[in-house]
Design an enzyme around this catalytic site. Structure first.
Site, short mmCIF file in Angstrom:
data_model
loop_
_atom_site.label_atom_id
_atom_site.label_comp_id
_atom_site.label_asym_id
_atom_site.label_seq_id
_atom_site.Cartn_x
_atom_site.Cartn_y
_atom_site.Cartn_z
N ASP A 16 -5.09 -19.42 49.33
CA ASP A 16 -5.79 -18.52 50.26
C ASP A 16 -6.16 -19.22 51.57
O ASP A 16 -7.32 -19.17 52.00
CB ASP A 16 -7.06 -17.96 49.60
CG ASP A 16 -6.81 -17.36 48.24
OD1 ASP A 16 -5.74 -16.75 48.05
OD2 ASP A 16 -7.67 -17.52 47.35
N GLU A 188 -4.89 -6.63 50.45
CA GLU A 188 -6.11 -7.44 50.42
C GLU A 188 -6.00 -8.51 51.51
O GLU A 188 -5.11 -8.48 52.35
CB GLU A 188 -6.28 -8.07 49.04
CG GLU A 188 -5.08 -8.90 48.59
CD GLU A 188 -5.17 -9.39 47.15
OE1 GLU A 188 -6.29 -9.47 46.61
OE2 GLU A 188 -4.12 -9.69 46.57
#
Length: 528
Positions: A16, A188
């Site tokens: 991430d 997302e």
């Protein structure tokens, strides 16, 4: 010929990535999930070599993960810089069972990337993957994925936007949905950018598995509507059988001082023929460019992640992270982390026996509280880890040794313990998708006193343990073990997002806090 870098730039569990550029410096923040301290921030000046410079969530007043599940904790931090201040937003996921992603989100700040970060400001938003956008007019906006836990609906409820009043630490107005995603779905990981009159919204789509992707949309109005890029996804490994970097997605971009643009994204390198990513999700870098009609694409003009990428300037990339860790320093080496909480002086000491790390036994891996375990990431498919343990157990409930750990349900633990019939013994505790461990071999009797050297040798999907009484003559014990179970893909039916660690551990179920002393951990990678 242009200099190149080799991906991934942050090998081992570093997912991430949130990439920013501040002057001539680049920073990447990555998720740490249940490992403490929270969030890793790496720094580089050449994009090829990255050094860990901060784990900003280092106090329990900032992050208390007591009770957090495996792969809970810190998800998808977003790092930004504005007004001579670094901002970091993050989510602490408290529960993942059933349809829930029960979490709380926070903001911390610091004037220095390696400084003392503030106590957290609670952000009253529902969901995760929060990102802070500093608009050109000086206002700030928070974006996030709203998670819908209601039965029968798509839980990926869309990307939300709400203004944030930083001087007063509050959100203004009501949240508004600005994007529902593309046909890829599972949208997302939002990041907003402003360029040439457009607001660009970069998202992760397809889930964090084999269909993962990076998509792009834009609008003249911050609140939308957003049109999608005609060549979405701009990055994916899906159906790219020739790509060595799999699961590519969840990206963020930054502009280098020379004007070139780069995209950081997560990826994984599965074990050949096994499809298991023991090192978890890692961070890679791609060069991107803006097209004549104002969209973003890889400079290769396709959307597959490249293993090698051109650099803006010459750089010699360091790939081997081998390290002999001695414990004659006042603080634990920065590569090490603990589970969920810091270890206090009752459980960890570097001073009680000078030159040794002393761990006092805590509860087993199945608990969600403090554990006497310190570990570092696996960052190569082949490595050897060696340590020495001085431990005199008085009960079968006391154990200490060397552990290869993925989660509370997936680990291999070579431990010194006590057997009523055999005396002091070596054991291998093994767990696969279960809180209940098994013994991987019969107990191995060892002398009643004295230090024991332990070694773990990992070769892709194979793990072998050995021991020595003098540090020179080694004896294998136990079978060759299936190391591939220490991976996202093999760690059970529930969601798994971390990576394999190797570390030192002491457990004492009697409550007497038996002490084990370790003079070193030698982690050696093999890249040939």
């Amino acid at each position: 010929m242009n200099p190149t870098l080799q991906n991934p730039i942050l090998p081992g569990f570093n997912p991430d990535p949130s990439l920013i550029a501040v002057g001539n410096d680049f920073y990447i923040a990555t998720s740490t999930f249940e490992w403490f301290p929270g969030v890793q921030i790496h720094h580089s000046t050449d994009l090829a070599n990255w050094q860990l410079v901060s784990r900003p969530l280092e106090r329990t007043s900032q992050l208390d993960m007591t009770g957090n599940p495996d792969s809970g904790g810190v998800w998808a931090p977003c790092l930004s810089h504005c007004d001579d201040t670094f901002f970091l937003v993050f989510t602490d996921v408290k529960e993942m069972r059933s349809s829930y992603k029960a979490s709380r989100s926070y903001l911390v700040t610091s004037k220095r990337i390696d400084g003392d970060w503030s106590d957290p400001i609670h952000l009253p938003v529902s969901g995760f993957d929060q990102s802070l956008f500093h608009a050109p007019d000086g206002r700030k906006f928070l974006t996030w994925l709203v998670w819908d836990d209601r039965p029968g609906v798509d839980p990926f409820g869309g990307i939300m936007l709400q203004e944030y009043d930083h001087p007063n630490n509050r959100l203004l107005g009501k949240p508004r949905k600005i994007f529902s995603g593309t046909e890829i779905g599972r949208t997302e990981g939002p990041h907003l950018y402003w360029k040439d009159g457009y607001y660009y919204l970069m998202t992760a789509e397809g889930g964090t598995g084999w269909e993962h992707a990076v998509s792009l949309a834009r609008s003249r109005d911050l609140y939308g509507p957003y049109e999608t890029c005609p060549h979405n996804p701009i990055l994916t490994s899906h159906r790219k059988h020739e790509a060595t970097l799999k699961r590519a997605g969840h990206g963020s971009i930054a502009q280098a001082p020379n004007g070139r643009w780069y995209l950081a994204h997560l990826c994984s390198r599965p074990i050949p023929h096994r499809g298991c990513s023991t090192m978890g999700r890692e961070t890679a870098l791609q060069e991107v460019e803006w097209t004549a009609d104002g969209w973003l694409q890889l400079t290769s003009e396709n959307n597959a992640p490249a293993s090698t990428v051109a650099l803006p300037q010459p750089a010699t990339q360091t790939r081997n992270r081998s390290q002999l860790y001695s414990f004659d320093t006042p603080a634990l080496p920065s590569d090490f982390q603990t589970l969920r909480l810091p270890l206090d002086e009752k459980r960890l000491s570097l001073t009680e026996r000078p030159g040794f790390l002393r761990l006092r036994g805590e509860l087993p891996f199945c608990t969600r509280g403090p554990q006497s375990l310190v570990a570092r990431r696996q960052q190569a498919a082949r490595y050897t880890a060696t340590t020495c343990v001085d431990f005199s157990p008085s009960s079968f409930q006391e154990r200490a040794g060397l552990v290869c750990y993925y989660s509370s349900e997936n680990y291999y633990y070579a431990a010194i313990s006590q057997d009523e019939a055999l005396g002091r013994v070596l054991l291998i505790l093994s767990a696969h998708n279960s809180l209940t461990y098994q013994f991987a071999c019969d107990p191995v009797p060892i002398p009643t006193a004295g230090s024991v050297y332990l070694r773990a040798e990992v070769d892709y999907e194979h793990l072998d343990f050995s021991y020595s009484l003098d540090g020179e003559n080694w004896t294998a014990f136990g079978p060759t073990l299936d190391y591939s179970i220490l991976s996202d893909e093999s760690a059970g039916a529930h969601e798994n997002f971390t990576g394999s660690f190797v570390g030192l551990c002491c457990q004492d179920l009697t409550g007497n806090f038996a002490a084990a002393d370790f003079p070193f951990l030698d982690y050696q990678e093999h890249h040939a």
